[in-house]
Scaffold this motif. Structure first.
Motif: not given
Length: 516
Positions: A79, A82, A411-412, A414-416, A423, A426
């Motif tokens: 993570y 990433e 987090l799970e 927001q990643k999508e 993001n 990131k």
């Protein structure tokens, strides 16, 4: 005749050998070009990183006891990789009687809730393989009153540790209440102990230290100067064997003049002034027109002390209410302003520090002795509450929810979501790392077109044949604007700059004066 045949045979053999040699030695023209190794700018600039600050107890639980631990971090390096960070700052990991760890009882061991020294060594090794450095919180202003040094010192003047502490009428001095007894840095044995502790962890493989409460180390008539010289002594010591090692000092002051001198002894100093400017100018939108000019004055002050200073900017940490919980970042456009604050943090000079969970927009604030059912009386705990993974495997549960993050996406989730705050962080970390002017440049030159909510600056970096200049423009306002400026390429954003948007342009380094 035999002689002639012999000579001819020798000639034939020599010709064959020469032909074979030539055939074997045929060199491809491409292979003849000397290999030029790419320059590793991270090695050239060992103090420039993107940090992620972790309160271990709240981050990731690897063994199901509800408490975050060292192995939980190791098992989630995917993570962190990433996200794009290049270094970790771990809050205190030593044994301590408190949940927060800022009163140490043993500097040479790991808190049993967090694991073992072997677990920590494994984290260092596994992180290093991914290019991620480790900096640890070094709490040396004081020890716990349960530390063996103090237990012995409290027995009387005959104790060999009596002079490790500062006494007044039989009472040990405390800068902070709660059984935290200040160490006496006028005593050479104490300084020697601290150097040994630093050596212990550097030999283990840590990159350096965050010095807690740096302005309190020596309380004197001129504490700034005395503390600066003390930190310089420590820094000179560790640089003897670890020239790339790193010391970042915490001087909890919002007036930049106060902590400028700490750049003499420290490799970096936390920029509380920048954090306050972000909360005020981007959060509350107060006098946003002064954002860049105010920071430029601070940077110029630091340069007078150290022309090559490396700043440590941040917008949130464990001693403050979460940015997303600050009144200045409330309202219907809070997500936009939080995103802008993140982009601002990741485009200024130095080594930006990201507080775990800020990339999710986690909330949390200080209570003043409130009793929480299932836990007890709380103060700073909810500034440091469990990271929201969105899955049960690593979720910590040492602190019951107070409801403040009921609406915060995990987090799970927001990643999508491409537009999520996660993001934003990131993407901006990636852009920073891909552009040396952002990652390593120490310059900060206000853009000459700054006015009102248009706040821009030029960043520049040059090392050998590597040279880059970028123009960063932030829209610190709720109205879109069109940017009309010469550029070589767009690195991020659009010339049609939306409300609370950011534009990053690569410009010709030879024409910087045209922009400043």
């Amino acid at each position: 005749m035999k002689k002639i045949l012999s000579v001819l045979l020798i000639i034939v053999i020599l010709i064959g050998l020469f032909a074979c040699k030539n055939e074997n030695d045929v060199t491809d023209p491409i292979d003849s070009i000397p290999t030029v190794e790419p320059i590793d700018l991270s090695a050239v600039n060992p103090h420039n990183d993107v940090y992620y600050q972790i309160f271990v107890r709240s981050f990731a639980d690897s063994n199901g006891d509800g408490i975050g631990d060292i192995n939980g971090i190791t098992e989630n390096l995917d993570y962190l990789e990433e996200l794009g960070i290049t270094a970790l700052w771990l809050l205190p990991i030593n044994p301590s009687p408190s949940y927060h760890g800022y009163n140490v009882t043993d500097y040479y061991d790991i808190h049993p809730d967090y694991g073992t020294l072997e677990d920590f060594e494994n984290l260092i090794e596994q992180s290093g393989q991914r290019g991620i450095k480790i900096v640890i919180d070094l709490v040396i202003n004081h020890t716990s009153d349960q530390h063996p040094w103090f237990v012995s010192a409290a027995t009387g003047s005959s104790s060999p540790y009596r002079d490790y502490y500062i006494w007044n009428n039989g009472y040990a001095f405390e800068s902070f209440v709660g059984g935290m007894k200040d160490l006496n840095f006028h005593h050479e044995a104490v300084k020697d102990e601290m150097k040994s502790i630093m050596d212990f962890y550097l030999e283990m493989g840590v990159h350096g230290f965050r010095l807690d409460a740096a302005k309190h180390l020596i309380e004197s008539i001129n504490p700034t100067w005395d503390n600066t010289l003390l930190i310089l002594e420590f820094n000179m010591h560790i640089k003897e064997n670890y020239p790339d090692s790193f010391i970042v000092s915490e001087v909890f002051e919002y007036v930049y003049d106060f902590y400028a001198d700490y750049f003499i002894g420290s490799d970096s100093v936390f920029n509380f002034y920048l954090a306050q400017q972000v909360w005020d100018k981007i959060g509350s939108l107060n006098n946003s027109r002064l954002l860049v000019s105010n920071l430029n004055r601070a940077y110029n002050t630091f340069r007078e002390v150290d022309p090559d200073f490396v700043d440590s900017p941040f917008i949130g940490n464990h001693d403050l209410d979460r940015v997303a919980s600050m009144q200045s970042f409330m309202g219907f456009d809070a997500q936009q302003r939080l995103s802008l604050a993140a982009r601002f943090l990741l485009t200024v000079p130095g080594s930006p520090f990201i507080y775990y969970g800020d990339e999710l927009g986690m909330k949390g604030y200080r209570y003043e002795g409130t009793n929480i059912p299932g836990y007890g009386v709380v103060y700073d705990e909810y500034r440091r509450q469990p990271f929201i993974w969105g899955e049960a495997e690593y979720q910590t549960s040492w602190l019951p929810s107070d409801g403040s993050n009921d609406a915060t996406l995990s987090l799970e989730e927001q990643k999508e979501d491409e537009s999520s705050l996660f993001n934003v962080y990131k993407e901006m970390i990636q852009i920073r790392r891909e552009n040396p002017a952002l990652m390593y440049g120490n310059t900060f030159m206000p853009y000459k077109g700054n006015q009102g909510n248009l706040q821009g600056f030029v960043r520049y970096y040059q090392y050998e044949d590597i040279e880059q200049a970028v123009l960063v423009i932030h829209n610190v306002g709720s109205n879109a604007m069109v940017i009309d400026v010469a550029y070589e390429s767009i690195l991020y954003g659009s010339l049609n700059l939306q409300a609370y948007g950011t534009l990053i342009l690569e410009i010709n380094p030879d024409e910087i004066e045209a922009y400043t």
